[in-house]
Design a protein around this motif. Sequence first.
Motif, short mmCIF file in Angstrom:
data_model
loop_
_atom_site.label_atom_id
_atom_site.label_comp_id
_atom_site.label_asym_id
_atom_site.label_seq_id
_atom_site.Cartn_x
_atom_site.Cartn_y
_atom_site.Cartn_z
N PRO A 367 0.85 -1.06 0.08
CA PRO A 367 -0.04 -0.02 -0.11
C PRO A 367 0.93 1.32 -0.01
CG PRO A 367 -0.91 -1.84 1.56
CD PRO A 367 0.38 -2.23 1.12
N HIS A 368 1.87 1.24 0.74
CA HIS A 368 2.73 2.51 0.85
C HIS A 368 3.53 2.76 -0.46
CE1 HIS A 368 5.41 -0.34 2.39
NE2 HIS A 368 6.67 0.32 2.14
N LEU A 369 3.73 1.81 -1.34
CA LEU A 369 4.70 1.97 -2.38
C LEU A 369 3.82 1.97 -3.64
CD1 LEU A 369 7.18 -0.76 -1.50
CD2 LEU A 369 7.64 1.67 -1.58
N ALA A 370 2.55 1.47 -3.64
CA ALA A 370 1.71 1.16 -4.86
C ALA A 370 1.74 2.53 -5.81
CB ALA A 370 0.31 0.76 -4.77
N GLU A 371 1.45 3.61 -5.30
CA GLU A 371 1.41 4.84 -5.93
C GLU A 371 2.48 5.19 -6.82
OE1 GLU A 371 -0.17 9.43 -5.79
OE2 GLU A 371 -0.61 8.19 -4.10
N ALA A 372 3.81 5.24 -6.00
CA ALA A 372 4.97 5.49 -6.84
C ALA A 372 5.73 4.63 -7.67
CB ALA A 372 6.06 5.66 -5.21
N VAL A 373 5.06 3.34 -7.50
CA VAL A 373 5.63 2.21 -8.43
C VAL A 373 4.83 2.48 -9.63
CG1 VAL A 373 5.28 -0.13 -8.96
CG2 VAL A 373 6.24 0.39 -6.73
N THR A 374 3.51 2.44 -9.91
CA THR A 374 2.79 2.77 -10.91
C THR A 374 3.08 4.19 -11.70
OG1 THR A 374 0.92 3.82 -9.80
CG2 THR A 374 0.73 1.34 -10.09
N ALA A 375 3.34 5.15 -10.85
CA ALA A 375 3.92 6.43 -11.41
C ALA A 375 5.25 6.27 -12.15
CB ALA A 375 3.97 7.49 -10.33
N GLU A 376 6.16 5.47 -11.46
CA GLU A 376 7.69 5.34 -12.44
C GLU A 376 7.29 4.32 -13.31
OE1 GLU A 376 11.66 5.61 -12.87
OE2 GLU A 376 10.03 6.65 -12.07
N GLN A 377 6.38 3.49 -13.48
CA GLN A 377 6.11 2.64 -14.50
C GLN A 377 5.58 3.51 -15.77
OE1 GLN A 377 3.68 -0.32 -13.01
NE2 GLN A 377 5.22 -1.69 -12.38
N ARG A 378 4.69 4.41 -15.37
CA ARG A 378 4.19 5.22 -16.64
C ARG A 378 5.21 6.23 -16.79
NH1 ARG A 378 -0.45 5.55 -12.65
NH2 ARG A 378 0.85 7.69 -11.98
N ARG A 379 6.11 6.85 -15.98
CA ARG A 379 7.12 7.73 -16.43
C ARG A 379 8.21 6.97 -17.44
NH1 ARG A 379 12.13 8.83 -16.12
NH2 ARG A 379 12.72 7.00 -14.90
N ILE A 380 8.42 5.94 -17.27
CA ILE A 380 9.35 5.00 -17.90
C ILE A 380 8.94 4.70 -19.39
CG2 ILE A 380 10.69 2.88 -18.35
CD1 ILE A 380 11.25 3.00 -15.43
N VAL A 381 7.70 4.14 -19.34
CA VAL A 381 6.83 3.86 -20.63
C VAL A 381 6.72 5.24 -21.29
CG1 VAL A 381 4.56 2.99 -21.54
CG2 VAL A 381 5.96 1.85 -19.76
N GLY A 382 6.45 6.20 -20.84
CA GLY A 382 6.17 7.58 -21.69
C GLY A 382 7.54 8.11 -22.21
N ALA A 383 8.51 7.87 -21.57
CA ALA A 383 9.66 8.47 -22.12
C ALA A 383 10.22 7.61 -23.35
CB ALA A 383 10.82 8.28 -21.04
N LEU A 384 9.53 6.20 -23.50
CA LEU A 384 10.13 5.20 -24.28
C LEU A 384 9.22 5.65 -25.68
CD1 LEU A 384 10.80 2.37 -22.43
CD2 LEU A 384 12.29 3.57 -23.62
N ASP A 385 8.24 6.57 -25.50
CA ASP A 385 7.35 6.99 -26.92
C ASP A 385 8.24 6.92 -28.22
OD1 ASP A 385 5.13 7.45 -28.08
OD2 ASP A 385 5.57 9.57 -28.44
N GLY A 386 7.74 6.01 -29.26
CA GLY A 386 8.66 6.05 -30.60
C GLY A 386 9.48 4.68 -30.54
N HIS A 387 9.60 3.90 -29.29
CA HIS A 387 10.40 2.95 -29.37
C HIS A 387 9.44 1.80 -29.01
CE1 HIS A 387 14.27 5.04 -29.70
NE2 HIS A 387 13.65 5.93 -29.12
N LEU A 388 8.16 2.02 -28.78
CA LEU A 388 7.24 0.79 -28.26
C LEU A 388 6.54 0.11 -29.70
CD1 LEU A 388 5.79 2.89 -25.05
CD2 LEU A 388 7.65 1.11 -25.16
N GLY A 389 6.35 -1.22 -29.12
CA GLY A 389 5.53 -1.67 -30.15
C GLY A 389 4.24 -1.72 -30.06
N ALA A 390 3.41 -2.28 -30.93
CA ALA A 390 1.82 -1.90 -30.97
C ALA A 390 1.16 -2.80 -30.00
CB ALA A 390 1.36 -2.20 -32.43
N GLY A 391 1.52 -3.63 -29.40
CA GLY A 391 1.04 -4.88 -28.54
C GLY A 391 1.77 -5.42 -27.54
N LYS A 392 1.28 -6.37 -26.97
CA LYS A 392 2.07 -7.29 -25.82
C LYS A 392 1.41 -8.47 -25.70
CE LYS A 392 1.06 -3.94 -23.00
NZ LYS A 392 0.94 -3.06 -21.94
N PRO A 393 2.24 -9.40 -25.39
CA PRO A 393 1.57 -10.73 -25.02
C PRO A 393 0.50 -10.87 -23.93
CG PRO A 393 3.93 -10.97 -24.88
CD PRO A 393 3.70 -9.54 -24.98
N TYR A 394 -0.57 -11.69 -24.39
CA TYR A 394 -1.82 -11.71 -23.63
C TYR A 394 -1.58 -11.92 -22.02
CZ TYR A 394 -6.58 -13.00 -22.51
OH TYR A 394 -7.90 -13.16 -21.66
#
Length: 436
Positions: A367-394
């Motif tokens: 609980p005390h980490l969840a918000e920071a973890v998801t924010a960091e995941q979003r930050r990294i993925v957002g920074a990779l714009d232009g290098h991401l594929g169109a999908g992912k494994p189900y």
Amino acid sequence: MTLENLRGIVRGRVLLPGDEEFDKVAQAWNLTVRQSVAAVVEIADAEDAAALVSHANSAGLTVVTQPTGHGASGNGDGVTLVRTARLDGIAVHADQRWARVGAGATWGQLQAAVGAHGLTGLAGSNPVVGVTGYTLGGGLSWFSRKFGWASDGVRAFEIIDADGRPARVTAASDPELFWALRGGGGDYALVTALELDLHPAPALYGGRLMWPGTATRAVFEAFTELTERAPDELSLWFHRFQFPDAPPMVALDVAYLGDAEAAGELLAGVDAIGGAIADKRGELSVANLGDITAEPTDPSPALSRAELLTDLDDAVAKILLDDPLAPLVNLQIRHLGGALAATGPEPGARAAVREPYLLYLLGLGLPHLAEAVTAEQRRIVGALDGHLGAGKPYTFLTPGEHASAAFDASTVSRLADIKRARDPRGVFRANYPVLG
């Protein structure tokens, strides 16, 4: 009441809210996922499954099948949760290189059975993951670069359809449903068993090699150089680790379908890095494939996100390597390619993947980490714009995502048409449905 009637319809155990063990049995493997299910049914066999589905159809109930609870998305409010652990029979036909696997069997059980014959299935990294759910979602194996998705190797499905009727589904008997079940998820039938191809594994070498975090750049460069020329028999994963109260570390995981001498020649550049703090590589049995990563085998809280990567150029390397990893505990890059990218006859809903790498970001779901973890995941993925594929494994979808994130638009449309035709009343619900 229709749910209470279940005890007179199936021979397996039925648990309702308030019953002892209900909360434990209804629990997803990922403890961050909440499942507010109306009932849990532990079916005894395929006949039990047919009786349950027939009742669900007539009573307007919805069933979600989770052999082990892996992959749960939290979309099960009010459903009947089906556990298939008792359907764990395995019959190996070693001379013909295939096995019939019950819907409750895990990869650890199957690998132990087939390894005695010098064979392997297309197993992933964790031995407690169920064979059926993994395969219905495609199934990304250590050996997929050589043999493709696990779903590509399904010969037949034994199912219960939405009317409660048993059937054996093959490419010849029902090509549309066979196509959907090969990687399109579990939205179309209740699968009670699979018939799977097996592959020769006369020798297997693998394990984890770990260094201090100061070696991150050198290890990443060795990883990228090696993946550019790796044979299909070799699978490599790169990791950055930041465990609580521990210094940063970097690692490579190796799985090679071959002997130690050949592996040593391939990995000479890795060994030249020096300064390793742990080296657990060696000859492996396929039954001990899970030793490579030694992932948790008990339920735990985790928050993950996966994306396909088109490249690992300098800009991507800067994003993935330069910043501190916390609050994440693991940044993982898996090498894809090989048979995963090959085109050929239409194998199933899980089509070829052109992107050469898969990025996986993991944090503790506390609980005390969840918000920071998801924010960091979003930050990294957002920074990779232009290098991401169109999908992912189900099987890498996470709560809040839709099946459309795993397939192109035409595949989603075809899967949705099959769902409407085969299950018009919505008896079945996958963890990530193709409708809604």
